[in-house]
Design a protein around this motif. Structure first.
Motif, PDB file in Angstrom:
ATOM      1  N   GLY A  51       0.781  -1.234   0.000  1.00 28.22           N
ATOM      2  CA  GLY A  51       0.000   0.000   0.000  1.00 28.22           C
ATOM      3  C   GLY A  51       0.807   1.276   0.000  1.00 28.22           C
ATOM      4  O   GLY A  51       0.239   2.379   0.071  1.00 28.22           O
ATOM      5  N   ASN A  52       2.131   1.171  -0.098  1.00 28.92           N
ATOM      6  CA  ASN A  52       2.974   2.374  -0.032  1.00 28.92           C
ATOM      7  C   ASN A  52       2.813   3.222  -1.286  1.00 28.92           C
ATOM      8  O   ASN A  52       3.088   2.765  -2.393  1.00 28.92           O
ATOM      9  CB  ASN A  52       4.436   1.967   0.162  1.00 28.92           C
ATOM     10  CG  ASN A  52       5.344   3.172   0.355  1.00 28.92           C
ATOM     11  OD1 ASN A  52       4.892   4.265   0.698  1.00 28.92           O
ATOM     12  ND2 ASN A  52       6.628   2.981   0.125  1.00 28.92           N
ATOM     13  N   LYS A  53       2.406   4.470  -1.126  1.00 29.83           N
ATOM     14  CA  LYS A  53       2.200   5.375  -2.258  1.00 29.83           C
ATOM     15  C   LYS A  53       3.415   6.278  -2.517  1.00 29.83           C
ATOM     16  O   LYS A  53       3.471   6.977  -3.519  1.00 29.83           O
ATOM     17  CB  LYS A  53       0.956   6.241  -2.021  1.00 29.83           C
ATOM     18  CG  LYS A  53      -0.320   5.442  -1.782  1.00 29.83           C
ATOM     19  CD  LYS A  53      -1.498   6.355  -1.479  1.00 29.83           C
ATOM     20  CE  LYS A  53      -2.772   5.580  -1.174  1.00 29.83           C
ATOM     21  NZ  LYS A  53      -2.678   4.812   0.074  1.00 29.83           N
ATOM     22  N   ASN A  54       4.370   6.274  -1.600  1.00 30.74           N
ATOM     23  CA  ASN A  54       5.552   7.132  -1.711  1.00 30.74           C
ATOM     24  C   ASN A  54       6.456   6.618  -2.828  1.00 30.74           C
ATOM     25  O   ASN A  54       6.789   5.427  -2.883  1.00 30.74           O
ATOM     26  CB  ASN A  54       6.290   7.127  -0.370  1.00 30.74           C
ATOM     27  CG  ASN A  54       7.418   8.132  -0.308  1.00 30.74           C
ATOM     28  OD1 ASN A  54       8.250   8.219  -1.204  1.00 30.74           O
ATOM     29  ND2 ASN A  54       7.478   8.891   0.780  1.00 30.74           N
ATOM     30  N   THR A  55       6.893   7.503  -3.718  1.00 30.96           N
ATOM     31  CA  THR A  55       7.712   7.105  -4.871  1.00 30.96           C
ATOM     32  C   THR A  55       9.160   7.585  -4.768  1.00 30.96           C
ATOM     33  O   THR A  55       9.898   7.541  -5.751  1.00 30.96           O
ATOM     34  CB  THR A  55       7.092   7.651  -6.168  1.00 30.96           C
ATOM     35  OG1 THR A  55       7.026   9.089  -6.096  1.00 30.96           O
ATOM     36  CG2 THR A  55       5.691   7.102  -6.392  1.00 30.96           C
ATOM     37  N   THR A  56       9.598   8.033  -3.582  1.00 31.24           N
ATOM     38  CA  THR A  56      10.946   8.600  -3.437  1.00 31.24           C
ATOM     39  C   THR A  56      12.039   7.576  -3.718  1.00 31.24           C
ATOM     40  O   THR A  56      12.980   7.823  -4.478  1.00 31.24           O
ATOM     41  CB  THR A  56      11.126   9.167  -2.011  1.00 31.24           C
ATOM     42  OG1 THR A  56      10.104  10.131  -1.760  1.00 31.24           O
ATOM     43  CG2 THR A  56      12.499   9.800  -1.871  1.00 31.24           C
ATOM     44  N   ASN A  57      11.954   6.433  -3.077  1.00 28.79           N
ATOM     45  CA  ASN A  57      12.903   5.330  -3.245  1.00 28.79           C
ATOM     46  C   ASN A  57      14.359   5.763  -3.081  1.00 28.79           C
ATOM     47  O   ASN A  57      15.229   5.463  -3.907  1.00 28.79           O
ATOM     48  CB  ASN A  57      12.706   4.635  -4.596  1.00 28.79           C
ATOM     49  CG  ASN A  57      11.566   3.622  -4.534  1.00 28.79           C
ATOM     50  OD1 ASN A  57      11.031   3.340  -3.465  1.00 28.79           O
ATOM     51  ND2 ASN A  57      11.196   3.086  -5.671  1.00 28.79           N
ATOM     52  N   LYS A  58      14.631   6.455  -1.997  1.00 31.31           N
ATOM     53  CA  LYS A  58      16.004   6.786  -1.634  1.00 31.31           C
ATOM     54  C   LYS A  58      16.679   5.539  -1.081  1.00 31.31           C
ATOM     55  O   LYS A  58      16.132   4.878  -0.202  1.00 31.31           O
ATOM     56  CB  LYS A  58      16.007   7.885  -0.569  1.00 31.31           C
ATOM     57  CG  LYS A  58      17.386   8.209  -0.003  1.00 31.31           C
ATOM     58  CD  LYS A  58      17.293   9.198   1.154  1.00 31.31           C
ATOM     59  CE  LYS A  58      18.646   9.404   1.818  1.00 31.31           C
ATOM     60  NZ  LYS A  58      18.550  10.323   2.994  1.00 31.31           N
TER      61      LYS A  58
END
Length: 625
Positions: A51-58
């Motif tokens: 369900g993770n919507k964050n697209t940062t992917n650091k």
């Protein structure tokens, strides 16, 4: 469990060597009764990532930087879309509370030492508390168990069943049972640490020796952290999860875990009763009766109680990690107890030694094992041009008596993603593998979330390896996030090719769970066509499946370059079994409904003219007027 080591697993080999001798291939009578009337489809989701919507992917990013999915992200709408894909079971991976680098001391959870954690989010296979769930997955971590119980109810309401992991071979180095039911003691309680081995010790010890962190371990990629001080206090040191007996294991060992003792002495001797001769034909009730009132090692009882705790909450079954590293007698003990409580429980095991398959099915009472070493590995070789599809015939023949027990998959959290450059390489090239995998047998099929939209695992998440979707890091899964579309779960951001692939999976999976033929008989027609049809390309593979009311011919083209035009031969014995008279019949493809060909039956033999494009497959159904 991610395999990151080539170190010899000495204790595991002793366990396998001392296991009951492989029985002659014989279908257990109980298993005949358990064969379902329809195919099952397991959808594996990595719960933290779904369900993770964050697209940062650091790389090495924190929850604040990269985000994390929650139980609540599996909304009624999300679950409906998963079911509509053609799914009957969801395997929620990473649910039990495992060690991780995050401060939850405010709710009574102790901090874990980053020096014995892989990644930042931690390995789901280093469980810290078996009677609770990962606090990262809850909106309110203090209520995490209640939020998971609500997910169990939502999953059932959506018309699906659910699985979670149990990892019997090893646990986290800092196990703390903060949520134990009344009367349940922690692993490592009431033990004698002055000796290497005692039957009812839960671990193996290295007396009077301090555990040392392996050389080369760089926790949190060198980031400063108050808990990183170059040591982890463990006196005496314990054997490591993969069987290493060194106080200072290698960095490629499973150093974040400790090996559980099941009553196998260091020399391989079994400190428990063995199953009597003929047990491979006995029912789970008879196995349960055998173990009732017998004295067994303490670890056996602990894991049985864990399994029954979760089934009582509504969990419908388990995926057992690295099951072959645990003696088969324990599985007889625990699985028979599970089945007596819930005869419909779905028990899936990770086993990689083909010589042990029948032991773990017939003696260990497993329902299903991974068909990894044979079918999966061969399909990977075929699509990479390293092998011919003809080899599949012998694999299926060799597994004939247990084919229903051998779960098929092409993607999971341990393996390189199907669409990755290191596996199939493109969305299109993975399609014939999926058609073969799902239609060849009566066994369940497993799909890993994101597979159906071509996720390739290209991200550098930190600790995890590219070509796999990391299970150790906080990250987003790009193709899956495009399907999720901010919580609409409608595929609104997918590319044209990704949408087409998901539609392909939806048609194929839904066909499979409604097909009586795929739960019926099988016969290969590859050999006769290879021998008698000159235009039959080396990349083609064909076979038949049928029941009383449905007849199928499956033709798949593993070649991604060659268009094949040939006359497919259906031998006389199949024509006879299908009760076909001389004449013309229509074969209609069940994937692409607009495709049909004619089957000409003459003198008791059948022929059909086929044109098949690269990476294309047909599931032809015989139309009977």
């Amino acid at each position: 469990m991610i395999k990151k080591t080539t170190t010899a697993v000495s204790l595991s080999l002793l366990i396998l060597a001392s296991a009951c001798k492989t029985t002659q291939p014989k279908m257990n009578e109980e298993k005949k009764e358990l064969v379902s009337t329809k195919k099952e489809v397991v959808y594996q989701v990595f719960t933290r990532l779904f369900g993770n919507k964050n697209t940062t992917n650091k790389p090495w990013g924190t929850i604040e930087e990269n985000g994390v999915g929650k139980f609540n992200d599996f909304t009624d709408l999300a679950l409906k879309e998963i079911k509509d894909l053609g799914v009957t079971y969801i395997w929620y991976t990473g649910v039990p509370h495992h060690a991780l680098v995050r401060d939850y001391t405010a709710i009574g959870i102790s901090n874990d030492d980053p020096e014995v954690i892989k990644g930042r989010a931690g390995s789901p296979y280093a469980v810290k508390d078996y009677y609770n769930v990962n606090p990262d997955l809850a909106v309110n971590p203090a209520d995490r168990l209640q939020e998971f119980e609500a997910l169990i109810n939502r999953t059932h309401k959506a018309g699906m069943k659910m699985l979670i992991d149990i990892v019997p071979n090893h646990i986290a180095r800092k196990y703390e049972g903060k949520s134990n039911p009344s009367g349940i003691k922690d692993f490592g309680a009431d033990v004698d640490t002055t000796v290497e081995y005692k039957r009812d010790n839960n671990f193996y010890y290295i007396p009077k020796t301090q555990f040392e962190i392996p050389d080369g371990v760089v926790p949190l990629n060198g980031e400063k952290n108050s808990l990183i001080d170059g040591k982890f206090v463990e006196i005496p040191a314990k054997w490591t999860g993969n069987g290493s007996r060194m106080a200072k294991p290698d960095k490629n060992d499973w150093y974040e875990t400790i090996k559980v003792n099941y009553g196998i002495r260091p020399d391989g001797f079994k400190d428990f009763p063995e199953l009597p001769a003929g047990s491979e034909t006995k029912s789970y009730q008879e196995h349960f009766d055998f173990w009732k009132n017998r004295d067994v090692p303490n670890s056996w009882v602990k894991f049985r109680d864990i399994a029954l705790y979760w089934t009582a909450k509504g969990v419908d079954g388990f995926r057992f990690d690295m099951a072959e590293m645990v003696p088969v007698e324990f599985w007889s003990y625990m699985n028979s107890a599970i089945k007596v409580n819930n005869p419909d429980a779905f028990l899936l095991a990770e086993v990689y030694n083909p010589k042990e398959y029948r032991n773990y099915i017939q003696l260990g009472k497993m329902d299903y094992l991974y068909d990894k070493v044979e079918t999966y590995d061969k399909l990977k070789e075929i699509i990479q041009g390293k092998s011919a599809p003809n080899d599949l015939t012998n694999i299926q023949k060799g597994l004939e008596d247990i084919e229903h027990n051998m779960l098929h998959f092409l993607d999971n959290h341990d393996e390189q993603r199907l669409a990755s450059a290191q596996f199939a390489g493109t969305l299109q090239k993975g399609k014939p593998l999926m058609v073969y995998s799902i239609t060849i047998g009566t066994s369940p099929t497993m799909v890993y979330f994101g597979q159906e939209v071509g996720e390739a695992g290209n991200e550098n998440a930190g600790f995890g390896l590219q070509s796999r979707t990391s299970i150790f890091d906080y990250m987003g899964v790009p193709n899956h996030q495009r399907w999720m579309n901010g919580g609409k779960f409608d595929g609104g951001q997918l590319t044209h090719d990704e949408k087409e692939l998901r539609n392909f999976y939806k048609k194929l999976l839904n066909f499979s769970i409604n097909s009586s033929a795929l739960m019926g008989k099988y016969q290969e027609i590859q050999t006769i066509n290879q021998q008698s049809t000159k235009a039959y390309d080396a990349g083609i593979y064909a076979f038949t499946r049928w029941s009383n009311d449905q007849k199928l011919i499956v033709v798949t083209n593993f070649s991604w370059l060659t268009v094949s035009v040939f006359e497919l031969k259906i031998p006389s014995d199949i024509i006879t079994q299908w009760n076909l008279k001389d004449g013309t019949y229509t074969l209609t493809d069940q994937i692409y409904k607009n495709n049909s060909v004619k089957l000409e039956v003459l003198n008791g033999e059948g022929k059909a003219k086929i044109k098949i494009e690269p990476s294309e497959s047909f599931i032809y159904q015989l139309e009977v007027n």
